[in-house]
Design a protein around this motif. Structure first.
Motif, PDB file in Angstrom:
ATOM      1  N   LEU A   1      -7.026   6.628  -1.802  1.00 12.51           N
ATOM      2  CA  LEU A   1      -5.468   5.395  -0.894  1.00 12.51           C
ATOM      3  C   LEU A   1      -4.893   5.959  -0.024  1.00 12.51           C
ATOM      4  CD1 LEU A   1      -4.563   2.685  -0.245  1.00 12.51           C
ATOM      5  CD2 LEU A   1      -3.154   3.233  -2.638  1.00 12.51           C
ATOM      6  N   ALA A   2      -4.369   7.940  -0.349  1.00 13.96           N
ATOM      7  CA  ALA A   2      -3.667   7.844   0.966  1.00 13.96           C
ATOM      8  C   ALA A   2      -4.180   8.744   2.412  1.00 13.96           C
ATOM      9  CB  ALA A   2      -3.184   9.231   0.032  1.00 13.96           C
TER      10      ALA A   2
ATOM     11  N   ARG B   1       0.304   4.133  -2.950  1.00 13.73           N
ATOM     12  CA  ARG B   1       0.151   5.551  -2.256  1.00 13.73           C
ATOM     13  C   ARG B   1       1.390   6.416  -2.770  1.00 13.73           C
ATOM     14  NH1 ARG B   1       0.025   3.781   3.000  1.00 13.73           N
ATOM     15  NH2 ARG B   1      -1.980   3.633   3.759  1.00 13.73           N
TER      16      ARG B   1
ATOM     17  N   LEU C   1       0.798  -1.363  -0.358  1.00 10.75           N
ATOM     18  CA  LEU C   1       0.432   0.526  -0.462  1.00 10.75           C
ATOM     19  C   LEU C   1       1.043   1.260   0.262  1.00 10.75           C
ATOM     20  CD1 LEU C   1      -2.809  -1.154   2.453  1.00 10.75           C
ATOM     21  CD2 LEU C   1      -2.430  -0.861   0.163  1.00 10.75           C
TER      22      LEU C   1
ATOM     23  N   TRP D   1       0.918  -0.973  -8.209  1.00 14.95           N
ATOM     24  CA  TRP D   1      -0.628  -0.906  -8.826  1.00 14.95           C
ATOM     25  C   TRP D   1      -1.219  -1.762  -9.332  1.00 14.95           C
ATOM     26  CZ3 TRP D   1      -4.655   1.277  -7.736  1.00 14.95           C
ATOM     27  CH2 TRP D   1      -4.137   2.962  -6.340  1.00 14.95           C
TER      28      TRP D   1
END
Length: 214
Positions: free
Chosen positions: A70-71, A23, A19, A30
């Motif tokens: 996602l951040a 990010r 993750l 990805w």
């Protein structure tokens, strides 16, 4: 594909390393994230009786939303696992899809699903899996994706030794006899694959029973 009797079951959270790389828009991370979770999102979409031809649109919407937010995602006890977060995004995108298509005929229960989605809370899961989430099945879907990501990195004999002793729950002597190698070589192959799985996917896989800390 993993045997349903396999003892590997726990997929509570996605690797924070994966993750963290996603990010910062790491393209490899990805790609792995999309490959890892696309089968699960597909399962959720089909469980909501979405037609296969429409799943690609929802998949794209889900991952676009993940990229935007996602951040802000933090895996902790207050907000649950990445998988639960991803499930809620998918539910929202399924609602959006059914609302957009409410005015045209939708095969296989689409209009009925729209009414169901509008009548339920935001925490509900649409379609056939809205009453009870099948955690074990979902875990195995992600497990299958995780294993397929890494299989190509190993020699066939190494992978077979791992598969026979971990996924099929066989013994090292049995695997050694099948492959024509020593028992020690089976243990080394098993440890090598498990170490790679841990390093790549971190807490995504609960493999402590198979690769305990020294």
């Amino acid at each position: 594909m993993p045997d349903p009797s396999s003892p590997i079951e726990s997929f509570d959270s996605t690797s924070l390393t994966l993750l963290a790389k996603a990010r910062v828009n790491d393209p490899v991370a990805w790609s792995r994230l999309v490959r890892l979770y696309s089968p699960l999102i597909y399962y959720w979409c089909r469980s909501s009786r979405l037609q296969p031809a429409d799943v690609a649109d929802v998949l794209q919407d889900v991952f676009q939303s993940v990229a935007r937010s996602l951040a802000q995602f933090q895996s902790n006890a207050s907000n649950g696992s990445f998988r639960a977060w991803l499930r809620q995004i998918t539910v929202n995108k399924l609602r959006d899809f059914h609302r957009r298509n409410a005015l045209r005929p939708i095969a296989d229960g689409g209009s009925e699903n729209l009414r169901l989605l509008d009548s339920r809370s935001d925490d509900a899961i649409p379609g056939q899996f809205d009453e009870e989430v099948d955690d074990e099945r979902e875990s195995r879907i992600v497990l299958q994706s995780a294993l397929s990501l890494l299989q190509q990195e190993f020699e066939p004999a190494t992978w077979r030794a791992f598969w026979a002793t971990v996924v099929e729950n066989g013994t090292a002597p049995q695997a050694a006899a099948e492959l024509g190698i020593s028992v020690n070589a089976v243990y080394k192959a098993k440890a090598r694959v498990l170490s790679r799985l841990r390093r790549e996917l971190g807490p995504l896989l609960d493999l402590t029973n198979y690769c305990p800390d020294p």
